[in-house]
Write an enzyme that holds these catalytic residues in place. Structure first.
Site, mmCIF file in Angstrom:
data_model
loop_
_atom_site.group_PDB
_atom_site.id
_atom_site.type_symbol
_atom_site.label_atom_id
_atom_site.label_comp_id
_atom_site.label_asym_id
_atom_site.label_seq_id
_atom_site.Cartn_x
_atom_site.Cartn_y
_atom_site.Cartn_z
ATOM 1 N N ASP A 63 0.804 -1.222 0.000
ATOM 2 C CA ASP A 63 0.000 0.000 0.000
ATOM 3 C C ASP A 63 0.839 1.275 0.000
ATOM 4 O O ASP A 63 0.312 2.355 -0.255
ATOM 5 C CB ASP A 63 -0.931 0.020 1.213
ATOM 6 C CG ASP A 63 -2.019 -1.036 1.134
ATOM 7 O OD1 ASP A 63 -2.504 -1.290 0.016
ATOM 8 O OD2 ASP A 63 -2.382 -1.599 2.176
ATOM 9 N N ARG A 118 -6.611 0.646 0.498
ATOM 10 C CA ARG A 118 -7.794 0.914 1.320
ATOM 11 C C ARG A 118 -8.034 2.404 1.515
ATOM 12 O O ARG A 118 -9.115 2.918 1.275
ATOM 13 C CB ARG A 118 -7.623 0.226 2.675
ATOM 14 C CG ARG A 118 -8.786 0.407 3.637
ATOM 15 C CD ARG A 118 -8.491 -0.282 4.948
ATOM 16 N NE ARG A 118 -8.188 -1.686 4.736
ATOM 17 C CZ ARG A 118 -9.114 -2.639 4.639
ATOM 18 N NH1 ARG A 118 -10.383 -2.317 4.749
ATOM 19 N NH2 ARG A 118 -8.765 -3.884 4.453
ATOM 20 N N GLU A 147 -9.562 -0.181 -4.506
ATOM 21 C CA GLU A 147 -10.606 -0.850 -3.732
ATOM 22 C C GLU A 147 -11.193 0.081 -2.676
ATOM 23 O O GLU A 147 -12.305 -0.115 -2.210
ATOM 24 C CB GLU A 147 -10.039 -2.093 -3.041
ATOM 25 C CG GLU A 147 -8.970 -1.781 -2.002
ATOM 26 C CD GLU A 147 -8.436 -3.001 -1.294
ATOM 27 O OE1 GLU A 147 -9.035 -4.094 -1.445
ATOM 28 O OE2 GLU A 147 -7.407 -2.886 -0.573
ATOM 29 N N TYR A 150 -4.650 -10.993 -5.216
ATOM 30 C CA TYR A 150 -3.361 -11.525 -4.797
ATOM 31 C C TYR A 150 -2.328 -11.536 -5.922
ATOM 32 O O TYR A 150 -1.125 -11.559 -5.656
ATOM 33 C CB TYR A 150 -3.531 -12.949 -4.262
ATOM 34 C CG TYR A 150 -4.074 -13.034 -2.852
ATOM 35 C CD1 TYR A 150 -4.635 -11.929 -2.229
ATOM 36 C CD2 TYR A 150 -4.032 -14.232 -2.145
ATOM 37 C CE1 TYR A 150 -5.140 -12.000 -0.942
ATOM 38 C CE2 TYR A 150 -4.541 -14.325 -0.858
ATOM 39 C CZ TYR A 150 -5.087 -13.207 -0.260
ATOM 40 O OH TYR A 150 -5.578 -13.288 1.014
ATOM 41 N N ARG A 167 0.286 -8.678 -5.730
ATOM 42 C CA ARG A 167 1.279 -8.658 -4.661
ATOM 43 C C ARG A 167 2.169 -9.903 -4.635
ATOM 44 O O ARG A 167 3.062 -10.002 -3.792
ATOM 45 C CB ARG A 167 0.602 -8.459 -3.302
ATOM 46 C CG ARG A 167 -0.114 -9.668 -2.756
ATOM 47 C CD ARG A 167 -0.815 -9.310 -1.464
ATOM 48 N NE ARG A 167 -1.179 -10.498 -0.694
ATOM 49 C CZ ARG A 167 -2.015 -10.508 0.313
ATOM 50 N NH1 ARG A 167 -2.607 -9.380 0.675
ATOM 51 N NH2 ARG A 167 -2.281 -11.622 0.979
#
Length: 420
Positions: free
Chosen positions: A144, A192, A247, A297, A300
């Site tokens: 992130d 996020r 997201e 996934y 990452r």
């Protein structure tokens, strides 16, 4: 100076390069046998310490540890588990002291993001509050890119490279079919509260006419009408529209577009489904044929496409964490300090865990265009060096080779089991 053992653990969502940090820790510790004995790795993060499930990395060959450099995932297992304050749950801290004392552990290295650095900071206080001295160093990691103080977070450069590449490649697919088929493509990426990963999709194109035509950031409140108007205009101007959506895209009142209705172990809202939510908006309002994808996934764990810069930085923060501990540092985290962008130069600094814990670094407003749908030249200059360089893993029979560790647990020395 008495020789003490070390405890290393991985925490939170893993990255394509977190194991490179593990490699940095273990290889560096092996160079200092006069100060560090064994390096134990927690099976599934801090939970491994609480359960006295300690992987003895001294059982692994130098070759196996070196192979961590090109292995994605968490080689020793990760977890989402946040220690409460000492006053709220003294039982956990007493257990940690029991395990550390039983295995003569004097160094603690915790590899994770903001919540993990909070755990690392709490563990660092054991010496003062419970009479057991332990040197604690946090090791930064998060796709992130939202840890404060550090210029970037190990793990981010590789996911940024993957998202930029995927955006470019998918855009060419959509462009070739837009005359008679799909008009809109939406790629949902992680992020996020911070839009760093979504922003990296902007590296796929350089001009307004090049995809992605729209980037949705958590930092910019989502406006349905403005979004649909931009989609429609892009289709009119270019024949198609490519969207990269975080997201964490949210309305002005703070509601997530993709609130899944649950909480994770850290108390964060569980997210999922912003891409189909946006696709349905487009279908209902404009009637365009669409496709969407969720990187999830894949973004990452794509070690085959990692940034060479990212791999080097991930290893270095692990290496420097050990060097800091041996130099007597306490409750700090190695950070990446940018000296200049062109050519890219950086060095390692440090930040106190007390100030890192539970903080989030969001996108600066000058990194986002005035209309809120793309990145600025300043942002591009920041991002570009982080995705540069290729560090391909070795391949065998057409498939990347990965480390195969024995992960043998050290014999338990405590009689009392512990459940978390």
């Amino acid at each position: 100076m008495a020789i003490k053992n070390a405890f290393y653990a991985q925490s939170g969502g893993v990255t394509a390069v977190i194991n490179a940090s593990a490699c940095g820790v273990i290889e560096t510790a092996r160079k200092h046998p006069e100060q560090i004995g064994k390096v134990y790795a927690g099976r599934n993060g801090i939970i491994g310490a609480l359960r006295e499930e300690l992987i003895d990395t001294s059982e692994e060959s130098d070759e196996a540890i070196r192979a961590l450099m090109h292995t994605p995932g968490g080689a020793f297992g990760s977890c989402r588990y946040k220690l409460k304050n000492l006053t709220e749950n003294r039982r956990e801290y007493e257990r940690l002291v029991e395990v550390f004392r039983a295995h003569d552990i004097g160094y603690f290295f915790y590899n994770g993001g903001g919540d993990s650095q909070d755990t690392a900071y709490k563990v660092s206080q054991i010496g003062d509050k419970m009479g057991y001295p332990i040197t604690c160093i946090g090791i930064p990691k998060t796709v992130d890119n939202d840890l404060p103080f550090t210029d970037c977070c190990p793990g981010f450069g590789s996911v940024a490279k993957y998202v930029a590449t995927s955006t470019l490649e998918a855009s060419l697919d959509i462009k070739s079919m837009c005359e008679s088929s799909t008009k809109v493509f939406i790629l949902e990426v992680m992020g996020r509260h911070a839009g760093w990963i979504a922003a990296s999709g902007g590296l796929a194109g350089k001009g307004r006419d090049e995809p992605p035509h729209i980037i949705l950031f958590p930092e910019i409140p989502f406006n349905r009408e403005a979004f649909l108007a931009r989609v429609e205009q892009s289709v009119k101007d270019y024949g198609y529209c490519v969207v990269v959506a975080s997201e964490g895209a949210q309305y002005e009142d703070g509601r997530f577009l993709a609130d899944a209705g649950g909480k994770d172990a850290f108390g964060h809202t569980q997210l999922g489904g912003v891409a189909p939510t946006l696709a349905n908006m487009v279908k209902q309002a404009l009637g365009y044929k669409f496709h969407w994808a969720v990187a999830d996934y894949l973004q990452r764990s794509a070690r085959h496409l990692s940034s060479a810069t990212d791999v080097e930085q991930a290893y270095t923060v692990g290496q420097q964490a050990v060097e800091m501990a041996l130099a007597g540092k306490q409750a700090v985290m190695p950070i990446i300090v940018r000296e200049q962008s062109k050519p890219y130069r950086w060095h390692i600094g440090e930040a106190p865990l007390s100030e890192v814990a539970n903080q989030e670094k969001k996108m600066p407003i000058h990194f986002i265009s005035d209309d809120g749908f793309s990145i600025t030249d300043d942002c591009r200059e920041y991002l570009q060096p982080l995705i540069e360089g290729e560090a391909f893993p070795p391949f065998e029979n057409g498939i990347p080779k990965v480390a195969h560790l024995r992960n043998e647990l050290a014999p338990k020395k405590l009689r009392t089991p512990f459940e978390v």
